[in-house]
Scaffold this motif. Sequence first.
Motif, PDB file in Angstrom:
ATOM      1  N   HIS A  86      59.735  45.151 109.692  1.00  0.00           N
ATOM      2  CA  HIS A  86      59.774  44.100 110.716  1.00  0.00           C
ATOM      3  C   HIS A  86      60.462  42.836 110.195  1.00  0.00           C
ATOM      4  N   TRP A  87      60.441  42.593 108.897  1.00  0.00           N
ATOM      5  CA  TRP A  87      61.184  41.463 108.326  1.00  0.00           C
ATOM      6  C   TRP A  87      62.685  41.706 108.469  1.00  0.00           C
ATOM      7  N   LYS A  88      63.097  42.957 108.207  1.00  0.00           N
ATOM      8  CA  LYS A  88      64.513  43.302 108.312  1.00  0.00           C
ATOM      9  C   LYS A  88      64.989  43.189 109.759  1.00  0.00           C
ATOM     10  N   ILE A  89      64.169  43.651 110.688  1.00  0.00           N
ATOM     11  CA  ILE A  89      64.522  43.570 112.105  1.00  0.00           C
ATOM     12  C   ILE A  89      64.658  42.110 112.529  1.00  0.00           C
ATOM     13  N   ARG A  90      63.752  41.258 112.085  1.00  0.00           N
ATOM     14  CA  ARG A  90      63.831  39.835 112.416  1.00  0.00           C
ATOM     15  C   ARG A  90      65.125  39.219 111.847  1.00  0.00           C
ATOM     16  N   LEU A  91      65.479  39.579 110.611  1.00  0.00           N
ATOM     17  CA  LEU A  91      66.714  39.082 109.999  1.00  0.00           C
ATOM     18  C   LEU A  91      67.929  39.484 110.840  1.00  0.00           C
ATOM     19  N   ILE A  92      67.975  40.737 111.258  1.00  0.00           N
ATOM     20  CA  ILE A  92      69.083  41.217 112.084  1.00  0.00           C
ATOM     21  C   ILE A  92      69.125  40.463 113.408  1.00  0.00           C
ATOM     22  N   GLU A  93      67.979  40.341 114.067  1.00  0.00           N
ATOM     23  CA  GLU A  93      67.957  39.732 115.392  1.00  0.00           C
ATOM     24  C   GLU A  93      68.238  38.233 115.364  1.00  0.00           C
ATOM     25  N   GLU A  94      67.975  37.576 114.246  1.00  0.00           N
ATOM     26  CA  GLU A  94      68.327  36.160 114.130  1.00  0.00           C
ATOM     27  C   GLU A  94      69.839  35.974 114.076  1.00  0.00           C
ATOM     28  N   GLN A  95      70.533  36.891 113.429  1.00  0.00           N
ATOM     29  CA  GLN A  95      71.981  36.762 113.242  1.00  0.00           C
ATOM     30  C   GLN A  95      72.796  37.584 114.235  1.00  0.00           C
ATOM     31  N   ASN A  96      72.200  38.629 114.773  1.00  0.00           N
ATOM     32  CA  ASN A  96      72.922  39.551 115.657  1.00  0.00           C
ATOM     33  C   ASN A  96      71.961  40.035 116.747  1.00  0.00           C
ATOM     34  N   PRO A  97      71.568  39.160 117.677  1.00  0.00           N
ATOM     35  CA  PRO A  97      70.536  39.505 118.655  1.00  0.00           C
ATOM     36  C   PRO A  97      70.903  40.680 119.561  1.00  0.00           C
ATOM     37  N   ASP A  98      72.190  40.941 119.747  1.00  0.00           N
ATOM     38  CA  ASP A  98      72.605  42.055 120.599  1.00  0.00           C
ATOM     39  C   ASP A  98      72.791  43.359 119.823  1.00  0.00           C
ATOM     40  N   TRP A  99      72.580  43.318 118.531  1.00  0.00           N
ATOM     41  CA  TRP A  99      72.737  44.479 117.656  1.00  0.00           C
ATOM     42  C   TRP A  99      74.132  45.093 117.817  1.00  0.00           C
ATOM     43  N   ARG A 100      75.156  44.245 117.947  1.00  0.00           N
ATOM     44  CA  ARG A 100      76.503  44.789 118.086  1.00  0.00           C
ATOM     45  C   ARG A 100      77.006  45.291 116.738  1.00  0.00           C
ATOM     46  N   ASN A 101      77.934  46.207 116.795  1.00  0.00           N
ATOM     47  CA  ASN A 101      78.501  46.810 115.587  1.00  0.00           C
ATOM     48  C   ASN A 101      79.434  45.821 114.909  1.00  0.00           C
ATOM     49  N   LEU A 102      79.142  45.467 113.676  1.00  0.00           N
ATOM     50  CA  LEU A 102      79.916  44.480 112.927  1.00  0.00           C
ATOM     51  C   LEU A 102      80.989  45.103 112.047  1.00  0.00           C
ATOM     52  N   ALA A 103      81.146  46.403 112.115  1.00  0.00           N
ATOM     53  CA  ALA A 103      82.104  47.092 111.235  1.00  0.00           C
ATOM     54  C   ALA A 103      83.521  46.557 111.419  1.00  0.00           C
ATOM     55  N   GLY A 104      83.868  46.129 112.608  1.00  0.00           N
ATOM     56  CA  GLY A 104      85.200  45.602 112.857  1.00  0.00           C
ATOM     57  C   GLY A 104      85.452  44.274 112.182  1.00  0.00           C
ATOM     58  N   GLU A 105      84.403  43.619 111.701  1.00  0.00           N
ATOM     59  CA  GLU A 105      84.535  42.323 111.048  1.00  0.00           C
ATOM     60  C   GLU A 105      84.721  42.428 109.539  1.00  0.00           C
ATOM     61  N   LEU A 106      84.695  43.647 109.022  1.00  0.00           N
ATOM     62  CA  LEU A 106      84.856  43.844 107.580  1.00  0.00           C
ATOM     63  C   LEU A 106      86.319  43.691 107.184  1.00  0.00           C
ATOM     64  N   PRO A 107      86.579  42.969 106.120  1.00  0.00           N
ATOM     65  CA  PRO A 107      87.960  42.882 105.638  1.00  0.00           C
ATOM     66  C   PRO A 107      88.297  44.141 104.836  1.00  0.00           C
ATOM     67  N   TYR A 108      89.379  44.766 105.175  1.00  0.00           N
ATOM     68  CA  TYR A 108      89.802  45.960 104.432  1.00  0.00           C
ATOM     69  C   TYR A 108      90.921  45.553 103.494  1.00  0.00           C
ATOM     70  N   GLU A 109      90.645  45.648 102.215  1.00  0.00           N
ATOM     71  CA  GLU A 109      91.628  45.235 101.213  1.00  0.00           C
ATOM     72  C   GLU A 109      92.178  46.427 100.475  1.00  0.00           C
TER      73      GLU A 109
END
Length: 67
Positions: free
Chosen positions: A44-67
Amino acid sequence: MHRESTGSAFAKTYRLTRLVHLERHDRIAEAIHREKVLKRWRRHWKIRLIEEQNPDWRNLAGELPYE
């Protein structure tokens, strides 16, 4: 890699396909330490951390920099 189940065995076993939490660190040692800390957290701590920063649970993979 996770979306295609070619990443970690954990992601493949549990069919994890979305990245919902992302933290950037300047040094790899900091990132590894943070990951170890988070692994000890209660679910539940992990879920709270996610929901504070990403409340819609959208996929953030597109935000990763590929080097």
